[in-house]
Design a protein around this motif. Structure first.
Motif, PDB file in Angstrom:
ATOM      1  N   UNK A  10      -6.124 -43.718 -15.842  1.00 50.40           N
ATOM      2  CA  UNK A  10      -6.366 -45.100 -15.411  1.00 50.40           C
ATOM      3  C   UNK A  10      -5.078 -45.828 -15.018  1.00 50.40           C
ATOM      4  N   UNK A  11      -4.020 -45.773 -15.815  1.00 44.18           N
ATOM      5  CA  UNK A  11      -2.801 -46.479 -15.412  1.00 44.18           C
ATOM      6  C   UNK A  11      -1.919 -45.714 -14.429  1.00 44.18           C
ATOM      7  N   UNK A  12      -1.844 -44.394 -14.546  1.00 47.24           N
ATOM      8  CA  UNK A  12      -0.844 -43.640 -13.796  1.00 47.24           C
ATOM      9  C   UNK A  12      -1.317 -43.189 -12.422  1.00 47.24           C
ATOM     10  N   UNK A  13      -2.637 -43.080 -12.233  1.00 45.67           N
ATOM     11  CA  UNK A  13      -3.163 -42.644 -10.931  1.00 45.67           C
ATOM     12  C   UNK A  13      -3.989 -43.747 -10.286  1.00 45.67           C
ATOM     13  N   UNK A  14      -4.972 -44.248 -11.015  1.00 49.71           N
ATOM     14  CA  UNK A  14      -5.827 -45.291 -10.452  1.00 49.71           C
ATOM     15  C   UNK A  14      -5.100 -46.636 -10.349  1.00 49.71           C
ATOM     16  N   UNK A  15      -4.092 -46.830 -11.195  1.00 43.63           N
ATOM     17  CA  UNK A  15      -3.298 -48.063 -11.158  1.00 43.63           C
ATOM     18  C   UNK A  15      -4.190 -49.288 -11.336  1.00 43.63           C
ATOM     19  N   UNK A  16      -5.053 -49.221 -12.342  1.00 43.00           N
ATOM     20  CA  UNK A  16      -5.963 -50.335 -12.612  1.00 43.00           C
ATOM     21  C   UNK A  16      -5.212 -51.444 -13.350  1.00 43.00           C
ATOM     22  N   UNK A  17      -5.390 -52.671 -12.864  1.00 45.02           N
ATOM     23  CA  UNK A  17      -4.701 -53.819 -13.442  1.00 45.02           C
ATOM     24  C   UNK A  17      -5.704 -54.892 -13.828  1.00 45.02           C
ATOM     25  N   UNK A  18      -5.294 -55.731 -14.764  1.00 47.76           N
ATOM     26  CA  UNK A  18      -6.166 -56.802 -15.254  1.00 47.76           C
ATOM     27  C   UNK A  18      -6.637 -57.668 -14.082  1.00 47.76           C
ATOM     28  N   UNK A  19      -7.941 -57.933 -14.045  1.00 49.27           N
ATOM     29  CA  UNK A  19      -8.503 -58.777 -13.007  1.00 49.27           C
ATOM     30  C   UNK A  19      -8.983 -58.025 -11.781  1.00 49.27           C
ATOM     31  N   UNK A  20      -8.782 -56.701 -11.739  1.00 45.23           N
ATOM     32  CA  UNK A  20      -9.179 -55.905 -10.580  1.00 45.23           C
ATOM     33  C   UNK A  20     -10.696 -55.766 -10.461  1.00 45.23           C
TER      34      UNK A  20
ATOM     35  N   UNK B  56     -16.492 -46.287  14.530  1.00 47.44           N
ATOM     36  CA  UNK B  56     -15.958 -47.015  15.687  1.00 47.44           C
ATOM     37  C   UNK B  56     -15.568 -48.431  15.269  1.00 47.44           C
ATOM     38  N   UNK B  57     -14.442 -48.897  15.773  1.00 50.19           N
ATOM     39  CA  UNK B  57     -14.008 -50.249  15.436  1.00 50.19           C
ATOM     40  C   UNK B  57     -13.604 -50.389  13.983  1.00 50.19           C
ATOM     41  N   UNK B  58     -13.008 -49.362  13.437  1.00 56.12           N
ATOM     42  CA  UNK B  58     -12.644 -49.347  12.018  1.00 56.12           C
ATOM     43  C   UNK B  58     -11.801 -50.561  11.634  1.00 56.12           C
ATOM     44  N   UNK B  59     -10.909 -50.968  12.533  1.00 56.63           N
ATOM     45  CA  UNK B  59      -9.985 -52.053  12.217  1.00 56.63           C
ATOM     46  C   UNK B  59     -10.619 -53.418  12.069  1.00 56.63           C
ATOM     47  N   UNK B  60     -11.910 -53.550  12.409  1.00 59.31           N
ATOM     48  CA  UNK B  60     -12.550 -54.860  12.277  1.00 59.31           C
ATOM     49  C   UNK B  60     -12.835 -55.226  10.821  1.00 59.31           C
ATOM     50  N   UNK B  61     -12.788 -54.233   9.927  1.00 55.47           N
ATOM     51  CA  UNK B  61     -13.054 -54.505   8.515  1.00 55.47           C
ATOM     52  C   UNK B  61     -11.783 -55.006   7.824  1.00 55.47           C
ATOM     53  N   UNK B  62     -11.955 -56.005   6.988  1.00 54.42           N
ATOM     54  CA  UNK B  62     -10.819 -56.592   6.261  1.00 54.42           C
ATOM     55  C   UNK B  62     -10.710 -55.923   4.891  1.00 54.42           C
ATOM     56  N   UNK B  63      -9.758 -55.011   4.769  1.00 56.87           N
ATOM     57  CA  UNK B  63      -9.528 -54.339   3.488  1.00 56.87           C
ATOM     58  C   UNK B  63      -8.193 -54.777   2.887  1.00 56.87           C
ATOM     59  N   UNK B  64      -7.814 -56.016   3.153  1.00 56.83           N
ATOM     60  CA  UNK B  64      -6.507 -56.493   2.716  1.00 56.83           C
ATOM     61  C   UNK B  64      -6.375 -56.577   1.199  1.00 56.83           C
ATOM     62  N   UNK B  65      -7.507 -56.616   0.484  1.00 53.67           N
ATOM     63  CA  UNK B  65      -7.453 -56.661  -0.985  1.00 53.67           C
ATOM     64  C   UNK B  65      -7.278 -55.274  -1.597  1.00 53.67           C
ATOM     65  N   UNK B  66      -7.496 -54.227  -0.799  1.00 56.84           N
ATOM     66  CA  UNK B  66      -7.459 -52.862  -1.341  1.00 56.84           C
ATOM     67  C   UNK B  66      -6.009 -52.424  -1.562  1.00 56.84           C
ATOM     68  N   UNK B  67      -5.645 -52.302  -2.824  1.00 59.62           N
ATOM     69  CA  UNK B  67      -4.267 -51.964  -3.204  1.00 59.62           C
ATOM     70  C   UNK B  67      -4.066 -50.464  -3.402  1.00 59.62           C
ATOM     71  N   UNK B  68      -5.106 -49.792  -3.893  1.00 61.98           N
ATOM     72  CA  UNK B  68      -4.966 -48.376  -4.224  1.00 61.98           C
ATOM     73  C   UNK B  68      -6.250 -47.648  -3.842  1.00 61.98           C
ATOM     74  N   UNK B  69      -6.111 -46.555  -3.090  1.00 62.75           N
ATOM     75  CA  UNK B  69      -7.264 -45.760  -2.657  1.00 62.75           C
ATOM     76  C   UNK B  69      -7.028 -44.309  -3.048  1.00 62.75           C
ATOM     77  N   UNK B  70      -7.866 -43.805  -3.936  1.00 63.15           N
ATOM     78  CA  UNK B  70      -7.694 -42.460  -4.488  1.00 63.15           C
ATOM     79  C   UNK B  70      -8.829 -41.545  -4.035  1.00 63.15           C
ATOM     80  N   UNK B  71      -8.534 -40.271  -4.024  1.00 60.79           N
ATOM     81  CA  UNK B  71      -9.502 -39.268  -3.600  1.00 60.79           C
ATOM     82  C   UNK B  71      -9.467 -38.092  -4.560  1.00 60.79           C
TER      83      UNK B  71
END
Length: 531
Positions: free
Chosen positions: A203-213, A279-294
């Motif tokens: 949770x802390x080292x990979x997902x980087x979960x923080x209070x309020x997320x 198509x048009x991927x950039x139209x989505x606002x993902x500015x809040x997304x800090x960490x994306x894991x797979x």
């Protein structure tokens, strides 16, 4: 991080991690594909879990017993786990895609006292023909089922006063089944202590979960990955989890990320691949997304580049197993090295060894191995200690995957040590599919392997020898696919079938799946697919 920080107290129940957040803080925001929405607080979730603990206890299900559950992405999935674990009862997760024979195997081998299933899934349970000597109760979730008890009615009549059962850190918490290359699925035993270590590692080292997320992990409740992230890494960190109960559509997934202002996302490479093609991927606002894991399989370079160029988000690979927590990945303090698996989450516990159990030099391919005293490693395979010992060399448990490492200790994946297929994040044992095919009257012999696929990573492919009197045809392919879907979980069916007159075998008569895999890799490369 020191080893002592990962060792749970002797008396420990993982629900104590969640009780710290008993308040009006939002635990889950739920939505389904019709647009219905629900919000539940930590206090309400904990109270409902206590009621379910009372339900199970009053039925006579006690500490040390096991229950099986088959539910979709609904809030009651969390309630079931919280109630059972608080009562000292271990949970056997089951996917909604399991069929009657799959469910019976888990109930009987796991000696489950009850099955708690979403009302729409009860039919598969009622179709079971085998004797189920341990099973005493069938409980229907979110709806009524003839011959089943109603979870809603039982909870409504139960008290919310419940004292958490005192459990030892080594008591079983989860019994999760995983596919292998031979034999039946294996029951992976995880203790409460595993959860303690997992929360302090992944949770802390990979997902980087923080209070309020707001954290969205898309795994379903039938899988260990759901326990990893949607359950433990949400509730154990006191953040808000997004839960979407609906079919996957890449546009919908992007819209939810935008609308709920998700901060941390964890999903499969297949989901990322399909989102990257919108198509048009950039139209989505993902500015809040800090960490994306797979997790589940390797990410494609093209997909990583698309997300970086479109959203300035670096997708972070992670590698682990049902038997463990995250083992290798791009941690919060790790530089991304394209094409690499990342680094071990704890260097002293994860390495690469040869067939004699010796660490291999830099650049040499060997077996990814985990020290057996790693606090976030499973205890054993339930009632199958021989299968555990078969996966052990000296002080190490072998993951079944092969890799090399460079001078900076980045790991580089080189494929499976065995024949397990990973398709769209699902782990599929070829023997299960072969066994299903061989039950069909038309099939004389068969072999199943993974075939490289641009979207799913791999698909299940079957090479089939027909009995005399049968001729291969598109119609027979469809019939065999339908037959397998009815015999085992539908996600395991062969998406491609090739009729052959012979199969490559060893001198002792064992099918050489490796030769068939190599054939499919060559074919993929000839067709321009990067493998």
């Amino acid at each position: 991080m020191e080893l002592k920080d990962l060792i749970a107290p002797e008396t420990y129940n993982l629900t104590s991690e969640i009780d710290r957040f008993d308040s009006d803080r939002v635990a889950l925001r739920w939505e389904n594909e019709t647009g219905e929405k629900k919000t539940v607080t930590y206090h309400d979730l904990i109270q409902r879990g206590k009621k379910f603990a009372n339900v199970l206890t009053e039925l006579g299900i006690k500490k040390g017993d096991r229950i099986m559950t088959i539910v979709p992405r609904i809030i009651d999935a969390y309630v079931i786990y919280l109630g059972a674990l608080r009562a000292g009862i271990a949970v056997i997760p089951g996917s909604e895609m399991l069929r009657a024979t799959d469910i019976a195997l888990r109930i009987n081998q796991g000696e489950a006292k009850a099955i708690i299933a979403y009302h729409e899934y009860s039919g598969q349970v009622d179709e079971i023909k085998e004797e189920l000597p341990s099973l005493k109760y069938k409980i229907s979730v979110d709806g009524e089922t003839d011959g089943w008890m109603s979870m809603n009615k039982l909870i409504n009549e139960a008290s919310a006063e419940f004292t958490t059962v005192e459990t030892n850190k080594n008591d079983m918490a989860f019994l999760t089944y995983t596919s292998g290359t031979s034999g039946t699925p294996k029951g992976v035993v995880h203790s409460h202590a595993w959860a303690y270590a997992h929360l302090r590692i992944a949770a802390p080292r990979w997902l980087d979960i923080r209070d309020g997320d707001t954290f969205w992990a898309t795994a379903g409740p039938g899988w260990q990955k759901w326990i990893w992230s949607p359950f433990l890494s949400v509730l154990g960190k006191g953040v808000t989890g997004l839960v979407y109960c609906g079919r996957f559509h890449p546009e919908k997934q992007l819209q939810l990320l935008q609308d709920y202002k998700v901060n941390v996302l964890c999903c499969t490479p297949t989901e990322y691949r399909l989102m990257a093609k919108v198509d048009g991927l950039g139209k989505y606002d993902l500015s809040h997304l800090r960490n994306a894991c797979s997790a589940g399989e390797a990410l494609n370079r093209g997909v990583i580049d698309t997300f970086k160029n479109t959203f300035d988000i670096t997708l972070k690979d992670g590698y682990g197993q049902t038997e463990s927590t995250l083992l290798i990945g791009t941690m919060v303090d790790t530089e991304v090295r394209q094409g690499s698996m990342g680094k071990p989450i704890l260097d002293e516990f994860i390495t690469i060894i040869d067939e004699d159990g010796n660490p291999v030099p830099v650049g040499v391919v060997g077996n990814i191995a985990v020290r057996r005293d790693f606090p976030a490693l499973f205890r054993t395979y339930y009632h199958q200690p021989d299968r555990y010992e078969a996966a052990v060399i000296g002080d190490y448990f072998l993951t079944g995957d092969r890799a090399s490492r460079d001078k900076d200790n980045y790991f580089w994946f080189h494929g499976r040590r065995d024949d397990v297929i990973i398709s769209s994040g699902y782990t599929i044992g070829p023997v299960e599919v072969e066994d299903a095919l061989l039950k069909d009257d038309a099939v004389k012999d068969c072999a199943v392997v993974g075939k490289p696929h641009v979207i799913r990573g791999n698909i299940v492919k079957a090479f089939v020898i027909l009995k005399d009197g049968y001729t291969g045809s598109p119609e027979l392919v469809k019939n065999l696919q339908t037959f397998v879907k009815n015999e085992t979980a539908p996600y395991k069916y062969p998406r491609e079938i090739e009729f052959v007159t012979d199969l490559p075998k060893t001198i002792s008569g064992k099918i050489k799946r490796s030769a068939l895999r190599d054939l499919e890799v060559r074919r993929a490369r000839e067709n321009g697919l990067t493998v």
